[in-house]
Motif scaffolding. Structure first.
Motif, short mmCIF file in Angstrom:
data_model
loop_
_atom_site.label_atom_id
_atom_site.label_comp_id
_atom_site.label_asym_id
_atom_site.label_seq_id
_atom_site.Cartn_x
_atom_site.Cartn_y
_atom_site.Cartn_z
N VAL A 13 35.00 -8.80 19.68
CA VAL A 13 33.66 -7.98 19.23
C VAL A 13 32.52 -8.66 20.06
CG1 VAL A 13 32.03 -8.02 17.34
CG2 VAL A 13 34.41 -7.58 16.76
N LEU A 14 32.33 -10.04 20.01
CA LEU A 14 31.49 -10.82 20.79
C LEU A 14 31.27 -10.35 22.18
CD1 LEU A 14 31.33 -14.19 19.02
CD2 LEU A 14 29.97 -12.17 18.66
N ILE A 15 32.55 -10.33 22.96
CA ILE A 15 32.66 -10.01 24.26
C ILE A 15 32.15 -8.68 24.71
CG2 ILE A 15 34.07 -9.66 26.20
CD1 ILE A 15 35.76 -11.94 24.91
N GLN A 16 32.47 -7.61 23.61
CA GLN A 16 32.00 -6.32 23.71
C GLN A 16 30.60 -5.99 23.59
OE1 GLN A 16 34.74 -4.23 25.02
NE2 GLN A 16 32.79 -3.07 25.46
N LEU A 17 30.20 -6.80 22.56
CA LEU A 17 28.73 -6.76 22.36
C LEU A 17 27.85 -7.34 23.73
CD1 LEU A 17 26.19 -6.46 20.47
CD2 LEU A 17 26.70 -9.00 19.92
N ALA A 18 28.37 -8.13 24.25
CA ALA A 18 27.80 -8.95 25.37
C ALA A 18 27.85 -7.94 26.69
CB ALA A 18 28.44 -10.17 25.86
N VAL A 19 28.93 -7.08 26.55
CA VAL A 19 29.10 -6.02 27.68
C VAL A 19 28.10 -4.98 27.47
CG1 VAL A 19 30.63 -4.16 28.55
CG2 VAL A 19 31.45 -6.56 28.11
N VAL A 20 28.02 -4.71 26.24
CA VAL A 20 26.97 -3.44 25.80
C VAL A 20 25.51 -3.98 26.22
CG1 VAL A 20 26.05 -2.00 24.06
CG2 VAL A 20 28.36 -2.43 24.37
N LEU A 21 25.36 -5.00 25.82
CA LEU A 21 23.87 -5.47 25.85
C LEU A 21 23.65 -5.80 27.61
CD1 LEU A 21 23.57 -8.21 22.97
CD2 LEU A 21 22.44 -5.85 23.34
N ALA A 22 24.64 -6.20 28.10
CA ALA A 22 24.33 -6.46 29.74
C ALA A 22 24.19 -4.91 30.34
CB ALA A 22 25.60 -7.12 30.26
N ARG A 23 25.05 -4.04 30.15
CA ARG A 23 25.00 -2.59 30.73
C ARG A 23 23.80 -2.12 30.37
NH1 ARG A 23 28.70 0.01 33.82
NH2 ARG A 23 28.41 2.42 33.39
N TYR A 24 23.51 -1.87 29.19
CA TYR A 24 22.66 -0.82 28.65
C TYR A 24 21.10 -1.71 28.38
CZ TYR A 24 26.32 2.32 28.39
OH TYR A 24 27.43 3.01 28.46
N GLY A 25 21.17 -2.78 28.08
CA GLY A 25 19.87 -3.68 27.72
C GLY A 25 19.31 -4.05 29.23
#
Length: 160
Positions: A13-25
């Motif tokens: 969950v934390l890794i996927q959250l980091a992926v989403v934040l890095a990509r879209y944020g």
């Protein structure tokens, strides 16, 4: 074992959250981070499957099994292990060894330039999964046979 699995789930969950934040944020792509989520997810499910089976945590249709006597449950468990679990796990092991062997022979890496260079380790989880399931299948079969033989204390001790 299940504590490790819980931490693995949190890591996914934390890794996927980091992926989403890095990509879209931030507009950054990180293939190695995305792949690490896949690796942890695969390890979580493949290595925890046998433990889940040991705790009777897999989903099954309990239409006939739930209300059955311990002896009937033992027959179903023994038949399931002999007819389905052990043959499928053995076939998976047999068929995965050349696949994993080829991956190890070339130390297979990610197709992405900045991906993880550990694909051969990821693929190694497949035969590990099969072996763990086979070991648990034998334990389940022995427990069922103990119940069928009338050795209730041995069967009860095997589940602890």
């Amino acid at each position: 074992m299940f504590r490790v699995a819980a931490w693995g789930a949190l890591a996914v969950v934390l890794i996927q959250l980091a992926v989403v934040l890095a990509r879209y944020g931030l507009g950054l792509g990180a293939p190695w981070l995305q792949e690490s989520a896949v690796y942890v997810h695969a390890a979580l499910f493949l290595l925890a499957a046998a433990g889940t089976l040991a705790r009777d945590g897999h989903v099954r249709v309990d239409l006939f099994y739930a209300g059955a006597s311990p002896r009937r449950k033992a027959v179903v468990d023994a038949a399931g292990a002999v007819l389905f679990l052990l043959p499928v796990a053995a076939a998976l092991l047999w068929l995965s060894l050349p696949y994993v062997g080829r991956s190890w022979a070339i130390l297979e890496r990610s197709r992405e330039a900045s991906g993880l260079p550990l694909v051969f380790l990821l693929k190694s989880l497949i035969p590990a999964f099969a072996v763990l399931l086979m070991v648990q299948g034998v334990a389940q079969l022995l427990r069922a046979l103990a119940v069928l033989a009338g050795d209730a204390p041995a069967a009860a001790a095997a589940t602890e």
